[in-house]
Design an enzyme around this catalytic site. Structure first.
Site, PDB file in Angstrom:
ATOM      1  N   PRO A  24       0.828  -1.211   0.000  1.00 14.60           N
ATOM      2  CA  PRO A  24       0.000   0.000   0.000  1.00 14.60           C
ATOM      3  C   PRO A  24       0.862   1.260   0.000  1.00 14.60           C
ATOM      4  O   PRO A  24       1.815   1.360   0.767  1.00 14.60           O
ATOM      5  CB  PRO A  24      -0.781  -0.113   1.314  1.00 14.60           C
ATOM      6  N   MET A  25       0.531   2.205  -0.868  1.00 19.04           N
ATOM      7  CA  MET A  25       1.297   3.452  -0.933  1.00 19.04           C
ATOM      8  C   MET A  25       0.378   4.650  -1.142  1.00 19.04           C
ATOM      9  O   MET A  25      -0.285   4.751  -2.179  1.00 19.04           O
ATOM     10  CB  MET A  25       2.322   3.392  -2.069  1.00 19.04           C
ATOM     11  N   THR A  26       0.385   5.525  -0.166  1.00 22.89           N
ATOM     12  CA  THR A  26      -0.378   6.771  -0.256  1.00 22.89           C
ATOM     13  C   THR A  26       0.185   7.631  -1.378  1.00 22.89           C
ATOM     14  O   THR A  26       1.407   7.836  -1.444  1.00 22.89           O
ATOM     15  CB  THR A  26      -0.301   7.500   1.100  1.00 22.89           C
ATOM     16  N   GLY A  56      -3.703   3.864   1.563  1.00 21.68           N
ATOM     17  CA  GLY A  56      -4.563   4.012   2.728  1.00 21.68           C
ATOM     18  C   GLY A  56      -5.789   4.854   2.403  1.00 21.68           C
ATOM     19  O   GLY A  56      -5.661   5.945   1.847  1.00 21.68           O
ATOM     20  N   GLN A  98      -7.019  -0.771   1.405  1.00 20.13           N
ATOM     21  CA  GLN A  98      -6.505  -0.621   2.767  1.00 20.13           C
ATOM     22  C   GLN A  98      -7.334   0.432   3.506  1.00 20.13           C
ATOM     23  O   GLN A  98      -7.383   1.594   3.094  1.00 20.13           O
ATOM     24  CB  GLN A  98      -5.037  -0.204   2.767  1.00 20.13           C
ATOM     25  N   HIS A 175      -5.671  -1.371   8.382  1.00 19.70           N
ATOM     26  CA  HIS A 175      -4.341  -0.799   8.638  1.00 19.70           C
ATOM     27  C   HIS A 175      -4.179  -0.610  10.145  1.00 19.70           C
ATOM     28  O   HIS A 175      -4.675   0.364  10.713  1.00 19.70           O
ATOM     29  CB  HIS A 175      -4.222   0.527   7.901  1.00 19.70           C
ATOM     30  N   ALA A 177      -1.103  -0.585  11.497  1.00 17.98           N
ATOM     31  CA  ALA A 177       0.339  -0.323  11.585  1.00 17.98           C
ATOM     32  C   ALA A 177       0.605   1.175  11.526  1.00 17.98           C
ATOM     33  O   ALA A 177      -0.309   1.999  11.464  1.00 17.98           O
ATOM     34  CB  ALA A 177       1.040  -1.033  10.419  1.00 17.98           C
ATOM     35  N   ASN A 178       1.894   1.514  11.588  1.00 15.08           N
ATOM     36  CA  ASN A 178       2.401   2.859  11.240  1.00 15.08           C
ATOM     37  C   ASN A 178       1.805   4.011  12.041  1.00 15.08           C
ATOM     38  O   ASN A 178       1.793   5.151  11.575  1.00 15.08           O
ATOM     39  CB  ASN A 178       2.213   3.124   9.734  1.00 15.08           C
ATOM     40  N   TYR A 180      -1.274   4.807  12.992  1.00 13.07           N
ATOM     41  CA  TYR A 180      -2.608   5.359  12.711  1.00 13.07           C
ATOM     42  C   TYR A 180      -3.608   4.844  13.761  1.00 13.07           C
ATOM     43  O   TYR A 180      -3.222   4.203  14.742  1.00 13.07           O
ATOM     44  CB  TYR A 180      -3.009   5.064  11.262  1.00 13.07           C
ATOM     45  N   ARG A 227      -2.738  -5.356   8.709  1.00 13.96           N
ATOM     46  CA  ARG A 227      -1.316  -4.958   8.661  1.00 13.96           C
ATOM     47  C   ARG A 227      -0.845  -4.473  10.025  1.00 13.96           C
ATOM     48  O   ARG A 227      -1.496  -3.635  10.659  1.00 13.96           O
ATOM     49  CB  ARG A 227      -1.098  -3.854   7.629  1.00 13.96           C
ATOM     50  N   ASN A 235       5.441   7.741  13.320  1.00 13.54           N
ATOM     51  CA  ASN A 235       4.295   8.595  13.681  1.00 13.54           C
ATOM     52  C   ASN A 235       4.131   8.733  15.192  1.00 13.54           C
ATOM     53  O   ASN A 235       3.016   8.685  15.724  1.00 13.54           O
ATOM     54  CB  ASN A 235       2.992   8.087  13.036  1.00 13.54           C
TER      55      ASN A 235
HETATM   56  C1  LIG Z   1       5.227   7.205  -0.475  1.00 14.46           C
HETATM   57  C2  LIG Z   1       4.862   6.076   0.441  1.00 14.46           C
HETATM   58  C3  LIG Z   1       3.540   5.929   0.831  1.00 14.46           C
HETATM   59  C4  LIG Z   1       3.172   4.878   1.682  1.00 14.46           C
HETATM   60  N1  LIG Z   1       1.865   4.719   2.034  1.00 14.46           N
HETATM   61  C5  LIG Z   1       1.474   3.673   2.803  1.00 14.46           C
HETATM   62  C6  LIG Z   1       0.093   3.451   3.087  1.00 14.46           C
HETATM   63  O1  LIG Z   1      -0.821   4.170   2.650  1.00 14.46           O
HETATM   64  N2  LIG Z   1      -0.204   2.388   3.876  1.00 14.46           N
HETATM   65  C7  LIG Z   1       0.761   1.554   4.381  1.00 14.46           C
HETATM   66  O2  LIG Z   1       0.442   0.602   5.091  1.00 14.46           O
HETATM   67  N3  LIG Z   1       2.075   1.733   4.086  1.00 14.46           N
HETATM   68  C8  LIG Z   1       2.443   2.758   3.318  1.00 14.46           C
HETATM   69  N4  LIG Z   1       3.771   2.908   2.995  1.00 14.46           N
HETATM   70  C9  LIG Z   1       4.748   1.888   3.427  1.00 14.46           C
HETATM   71  C10 LIG Z   1       4.968   0.864   2.313  1.00 14.46           C
HETATM   72  O3  LIG Z   1       3.822   0.050   2.143  1.00 14.46           O
HETATM   73  C11 LIG Z   1       6.168  -0.077   2.627  1.00 14.46           C
HETATM   74  O4  LIG Z   1       5.899  -0.805   3.778  1.00 14.46           O
HETATM   75  C12 LIG Z   1       7.444   0.701   2.862  1.00 14.46           C
HETATM   76  O5  LIG Z   1       7.733   1.508   1.743  1.00 14.46           O
HETATM   77  C13 LIG Z   1       8.627  -0.257   3.151  1.00 14.46           C
HETATM   78  O6  LIG Z   1       8.829  -1.106   2.092  1.00 14.46           O
HETATM   79  P1  LIG Z   1      10.257  -1.164   1.392  1.00 14.46           P
HETATM   80  O7  LIG Z   1      11.182  -1.589   2.499  1.00 14.46           O
HETATM   81  O8  LIG Z   1      10.077  -2.192   0.309  1.00 14.46           O
HETATM   82  O9  LIG Z   1      10.477   0.229   0.887  1.00 14.46           O
HETATM   83  C14 LIG Z   1       4.152   3.961   2.157  1.00 14.46           C
HETATM   84  C15 LIG Z   1       5.473   4.126   1.754  1.00 14.46           C
HETATM   85  C16 LIG Z   1       5.828   5.144   0.913  1.00 14.46           C
HETATM   86  C17 LIG Z   1       7.270   5.273   0.478  1.00 14.46           C
END
Ligand SMILES: Cc1cc2nc3c(=O)[nH]c(=O)nc-3n(C[C@H](O)[C@H](O)[C@H](O)COP(=O)(O)O)c2cc1C
Length: 273
Positions: A24-26, A56, A98, A175, A177-178, A180, A227, A235
């Site tokens: 997932p990537m915002t 997300g 997500q 979600h 994790a992270n 939130y 997750r 955060n």
């Molecule tokens: C620009 C960006 C946006 C992200 N957005 C989310 C998100 O919306 N939800 C989430 O669970 N993780 C998000 N992540 C985390 C990624 O899913 C991933 O876990 C993280 O980049 C680590 O993976 P890597 O080690 O392969 O880079 C984001 C990461 C990046 C770089």
């Protein structure tokens, strides 16, 4: 030797066309928190994967803490996401949405009118965030949810999961994790509640477990993933005792509920362990 990456994989009742899963990537491209054609193209371009987890997406107006993140709580959003799921399915991939409620990782000017920054406690998250209206701003102090409001927030997740199925998704990822909202409840410091949702490991886990249980009842266990990022400080998630016990407890409970998968994220190289 066979090449497993390009073989199909059975995830519950779904058959993935290969074993590549997109994280997932915002992207912050959802003007007014609604889907648009650029986002449809973005997901379609990545539908060679077996499974896509979307960026997300908030189950509530209160969870839209970042600028331009999408939601899944009204029919306009459902119609927009339907274009994404159709485009992705046409190329053979499966797609989970997500569900990300930002909780206290938020600034009130990013929220629509009438929405508010909420969390298990009124502790403000350290750090700044981008707002389109006013540039970088410190996080807003959250309103500590009443017990009744916690239960209403759980219902928002369940409702969002049902709307996700209406929009054509193959499932939802909760979600947790992270830093939130769900992790804010799990954390033993940010969650200083004295009601049934705070205190013991079981009580701090209750917010997630009730969401998971009721979401499973609404859409089916094979359509719900979770997750986690244990030991993360991302955060402004502070260190606390009982981390191992907490995730051990949660993993066992979610296993008993029969969720489709647990998705673990390891931030340990730069965090507090
Ligand atoms: C620009 C960006 C946006 C992200 N957005 C989310 C998100 O919306 N939800 C989430 O669970 N993780 C998000 N992540 C985390 C990624 O899913 C991933 O876990 C993280 O980049 C680590 O993976 P890597 O080690 O392969 O880079 C984001 C990461 C990046 C770089």
């Amino acid at each position: 030797m066979s090449n497993h990456l390009f073989q199909t994989y059975n995830l519950g009742q779904l058959t993935l066309q290969n074993r590549a899963v997109m994280a997932p990537m915002t992207r912050s491209r959802a003007i007014n928190n609604i889907l648009n054609d650029l986002m449809v193209t973005y997901y379609q371009q990545r539908a060679g994967a077996g499974l896509i987890i979307t960026e997300g997406t908030s189950p509530s107006p209160n969870g839209l803490g970042y600028a331009r993140i999408p939601g899944i709580f009204n029919q306009e959003q459902v119609a927009g996401w339907r274009k994404v799921t159709d485009a992705v399915h046409a190329k053979g991939a499966k797609i989970f949405i997500q569900l990300m409620h930002t909780g206290r990782v938020s600034h009130h000017v990013n929220l629509p009118e009438g929405a508010k920054v909420i969390a298990p406690s009124d502790m403000t998250a350290a750090g700044d965030m981008w707002t389109d209206a006013e540039g970088m701003k410190p996080h807003t102090q959250p309103h500590a949810l009443t017990t009744e409001e916690v239960k209403a927030t759980i219902q928002e997740y369940v409702n969002a999961a049902k709307l996700a199925i209406d929009a054509g998704f193959d499932g939802v990822e909760l979600h947790a994790a992270n830093g939130y909202l769900i992790e804010q409840f799990i954390n033993g410091v940010v969650n200083n509640r004295t009601d049934e949702y705070g205190g013991s490991v079981a009580n701090r886990s209750k917010f997630l477990l009730e969401i998971a249980e009721q979401t499973i009842a609404a859409i089916g266990k094979e359509k719900v993933g979770v997750r986690f990022s244990p030991f993360s400080g991302f955060n402004d998630i502070p260190a606390y005792n009982e981390v191992t016990e907490t995730y051990d407890y949660l993993s066992k409970k979610l296993n008993d509920l029969g969720v489709a998968y647990l998705h673990f994220l390891d931030h340990s190289p730069n965090d507090w362990i």
